[in-house]
Design an enzyme around this catalytic site. Structure first.
Site, PDB file in Angstrom:
ATOM      1  N   ASP A   1      -7.096   4.603 -10.858  1.00 59.20           N
ATOM      2  CA  ASP A   1      -8.255   5.110 -10.131  1.00 59.20           C
ATOM      3  C   ASP A   1      -8.564   6.578 -10.393  1.00 59.20           C
ATOM      4  OD1 ASP A   1      -8.731   2.642  -9.040  1.00 59.20           O
ATOM      5  OD2 ASP A   1      -7.915   3.101  -7.068  1.00 59.20           O
TER       6      ASP A   1
ATOM      7  N   HIS B   1      -8.785   5.575 -19.478  1.00 59.72           N
ATOM      8  CA  HIS B   1      -7.457   5.546 -20.087  1.00 59.72           C
ATOM      9  C   HIS B   1      -7.576   4.732 -21.379  1.00 59.72           C
ATOM     10  CE1 HIS B   1      -5.650   7.377 -16.590  1.00 59.72           C
ATOM     11  NE2 HIS B   1      -6.179   6.440 -15.806  1.00 59.72           N
TER      12      HIS B   1
ATOM     13  N   GLY C   1     -14.283   0.491 -15.265  1.00 63.08           N
ATOM     14  CA  GLY C   1     -14.316   1.714 -16.057  1.00 63.08           C
ATOM     15  C   GLY C   1     -13.056   2.539 -15.928  1.00 63.08           C
ATOM     16  N   LYS C   2     -11.917   1.890 -15.719  1.00 65.05           N
ATOM     17  CA  LYS C   2     -10.644   2.599 -15.552  1.00 65.05           C
ATOM     18  C   LYS C   2      -9.852   2.650 -16.850  1.00 65.05           C
ATOM     19  CE  LYS C   2     -10.253   0.994 -10.761  1.00 65.05           C
ATOM     20  NZ  LYS C   2      -9.435   0.195  -9.835  1.00 65.05           N
ATOM     21  N   VAL C   3      -9.872   1.562 -17.610  1.00 69.97           N
ATOM     22  CA  VAL C   3      -9.118   1.488 -18.865  1.00 69.97           C
ATOM     23  C   VAL C   3      -9.994   0.884 -19.951  1.00 69.97           C
ATOM     24  CG1 VAL C   3      -6.880   1.243 -17.698  1.00 69.97           C
ATOM     25  CG2 VAL C   3      -8.111  -0.794 -18.414  1.00 69.97           C
TER      26      VAL C   3
END
Length: 189
Positions: free
Chosen positions: A101, A117, A145-147
């Site tokens: 997050d 990431h 849209g985190k990794v």
């Protein structure tokens, strides 16, 4: 934050109070590696902290409060400073969610240039069908849209059988020998 508390533990150990030279907390302190434990009270140490707080409250004295919001903010600060990042997650739960997050939090704080990431590996025996794994695979984290989905891998295996193989491979490849130390703990001094 839990990071500040654990850093003080490391300092205390380095001040001659430790019984082992290879304590993880002591070594992290000596090498400026921050340790975060957002669910710190969900451990046996939590009982001691509750007792400390109640005893100090009864005595009308100040007491320790661990701030999970500070944990999230500080982890996000590291993500912002670090640039390109990758995640190696052993298990799941709170640490997994906090680290993933940080990308979203950085964006909410106005850092729209923070990249997702780039790499993500999760080693877990959890299965999303019953709500485990926080019902979230890395594919689902990508939808937020985190990794990045380009280089992510869910490894459904028992961590104690897989992590030693990964650590051995990383050690023998030797990239760590020429990599500059990050010293992220110094960000908070």
């Amino acid at each position: 934050s839990s990071r500040a508390f654990i850093r003080e533990m490391g300092k205390w150990l380095c001040d001659g109070n430790g019984k082992k030279d290879n304590s993880l907390v002591k070594l992290a302190y000596e090498h400026d590696v921050p340790i975060f434990c957002p669910a710190f009270v969900d451990s046996s140490a939590g009982f001691g902290l509750v007792k400390h707080q109640v005893d100090r409250m009864k005595a009308g004295k100040p007491y320790i409060v661990l701030d999970a919001i500070a944990d999230f903010r500080e982890l996000t600060d590291i993500k912002i400073k670090a640039g390109t990042t990758g995640l190696l997650m052993i298990g799941g739960g709170v640490p997994k969610n906090f680290t993933q997050d940080t990308v979203v939090c950085a964006e909410i704080l106005g850092h729209h240039d923070v990249e997702v990431h780039k790499y993500a590996v999760q080693i877990t025996v959890a299965d999303v069908r019953d709500g485990a794994c926080s019902s979230s695979t890395l594919q689902e984290a990508a939808s937020w849209g985190k990794v990045s989905t380009a280089k992510e891998q869910m490894v459904f295996a028992e961590a104690t059988s897989v992590l030693p193989l990964l650590a051995s491979d990383a050690w023998h490849r030797g990239a760590w020998k020429t990599r500059a130390k990050r010293a992220f703990a110094k960000m908070f001094d």
